[in-house]
Design a protein around this motif. Sequence first.
Motif, PDB file in Angstrom:
ATOM      1  N   GLY A  43       0.798  -1.214   0.000  1.00 12.16           N
ATOM      2  CA  GLY A  43       0.000   0.000   0.000  1.00 12.16           C
ATOM      3  C   GLY A  43       0.834   1.268   0.000  1.00 12.16           C
ATOM      4  O   GLY A  43       0.347   2.342  -0.382  1.00 12.16           O
ATOM      5  N   ARG A  44       2.085   1.154   0.419  1.00 10.12           N
ATOM      6  CA  ARG A  44       3.006   2.297   0.358  1.00 10.12           C
ATOM      7  C   ARG A  44       3.703   2.389  -1.001  1.00 10.12           C
ATOM      8  O   ARG A  44       4.515   3.292  -1.230  1.00 10.12           O
ATOM      9  CB  ARG A  44       4.051   2.187   1.466  1.00 10.12           C
ATOM     10  N   GLY A  45       3.414   1.438  -1.875  1.00  7.98           N
ATOM     11  CA  GLY A  45       3.926   1.485  -3.244  1.00  7.98           C
ATOM     12  C   GLY A  45       5.359   1.057  -3.414  1.00  7.98           C
ATOM     13  O   GLY A  45       6.001   1.422  -4.407  1.00  7.98           O
ATOM     14  N   ASN A  62      -3.447   0.962   2.913  1.00  6.49           N
ATOM     15  CA  ASN A  62      -3.906   1.745   1.763  1.00  6.49           C
ATOM     16  C   ASN A  62      -4.156   0.771   0.610  1.00  6.49           C
ATOM     17  O   ASN A  62      -3.292   0.558  -0.239  1.00  6.49           O
ATOM     18  CB  ASN A  62      -2.876   2.796   1.385  1.00  6.49           C
ATOM     19  N   ARG A 111      -6.141   1.002  -1.852  1.00  9.01           N
ATOM     20  CA  ARG A 111      -6.543   1.609  -3.131  1.00  9.01           C
ATOM     21  C   ARG A 111      -5.384   2.248  -3.895  1.00  9.01           C
ATOM     22  O   ARG A 111      -5.590   2.772  -4.990  1.00  9.01           O
ATOM     23  CB  ARG A 111      -7.643   2.641  -2.885  1.00  9.01           C
ATOM     24  N   ASN A 112      -4.193   2.235  -3.339  1.00  7.43           N
ATOM     25  CA  ASN A 112      -3.047   2.843  -4.022  1.00  7.43           C
ATOM     26  C   ASN A 112      -2.823   2.168  -5.368  1.00  7.43           C
ATOM     27  O   ASN A 112      -2.560   0.964  -5.426  1.00  7.43           O
ATOM     28  CB  ASN A 112      -1.794   2.703  -3.154  1.00  7.43           C
ATOM     29  N   GLU A 121      -0.359   2.152  -7.144  1.00  7.80           N
ATOM     30  CA  GLU A 121       1.009   1.645  -7.222  1.00  7.80           C
ATOM     31  C   GLU A 121       1.198   0.387  -6.374  1.00  7.80           C
ATOM     32  O   GLU A 121       2.325  -0.073  -6.186  1.00  7.80           O
ATOM     33  CB  GLU A 121       1.993   2.724  -6.747  1.00  7.80           C
ATOM     34  N   ARG A 122       0.114  -0.167  -5.868  1.00 10.15           N
ATOM     35  CA  ARG A 122       0.216  -1.339  -4.984  1.00 10.15           C
ATOM     36  C   ARG A 122       0.847  -2.537  -5.674  1.00 10.15           C
ATOM     37  O   ARG A 122       1.623  -3.281  -5.086  1.00 10.15           O
ATOM     38  CB  ARG A 122      -1.178  -1.734  -4.477  1.00 10.15           C
ATOM     39  N   ASN A 163      -8.690  -2.608  -5.695  1.00  7.14           N
ATOM     40  CA  ASN A 163      -7.510  -1.970  -6.266  1.00  7.14           C
ATOM     41  C   ASN A 163      -7.476  -2.182  -7.775  1.00  7.14           C
ATOM     42  O   ASN A 163      -7.952  -3.200  -8.287  1.00  7.14           O
ATOM     43  CB  ASN A 163      -6.247  -2.553  -5.623  1.00  7.14           C
TER      44      ASN A 163
END
Length: 280
Positions: free
Chosen positions: A112-114, A208, A210-211, A213-214, A243
Amino acid sequence: MAAITDREERQIEEANTSGRTPVVFVHGLWLLPSSWDRWRVVFEEAGYTALTPGWPDDPNTVEEANAHPEVFAHKSVKQVADHFEDVVRRLTRRPAVVGHSFGGLLTQLLAGRGVAAVSVAIDPAPFRGVLPLPISALKSSSPVLGNPANYNRAVPLTYEQFRYAFANAVDEDEAKELYETYAVPASGVPLFQAATANLNPWTEAKVNSRNPERGPLLIISGERDNTVPWAIANASYKKQKRNSSLTEIVELANRGHSLTIDRGWREVADTALAFVKRFT
């Protein structure tokens, strides 16, 4: 943020000089990085370079851990996630991240932080928004949650507690062997954080999902897992599948929470490896 250890520094340097795609393994509560040793071999034989960072202050051995349980106390979800992110950001290539139990929650936090190219969360602990609370999950966590004072303690499992929470799907002899080989005390903080996540808007156990960049995510669920039953794993999947990246879930028959370390570990490793190979 916890300092990167000499062992972790060596693994980062080896990964960056290897030219191979790194795979970062994230262990959960009551285990150490050494629980991934056989997985490292499988992934490296498949052409990856493997890293097994520890939680801050993790001892090197089970014997050392059981002799000094106090080192595990006070470790929070954010503290551990930040440490793993620090390791990952030192890599020159975005890694695959594979985690088990609370390591599965941490894997989803990192995704979630990509910072992950692809992720596999195995029997992952729940995060905010995951609502089911099966009785078996409550019983598995009761050795910690049953006493509020455990929030600030390192809590070991008795053999009987380990048998129920981890090793219910293997025979008695193997359960005892797993307990003696792998079980260590664990910080009480993350369990309290996960247990109250849906009551606390500021919880650290918040993903997160929905990021964009997940990256691709696979959730693996053990059919007979008492600690993270299908209801929890599937609820995590339903949150994650919103996502834009691919999200999949698979249930492995007759497997309990010890599925990454018991005699059937290779089936789980091969399932994770096949998913990682699709995207790296």
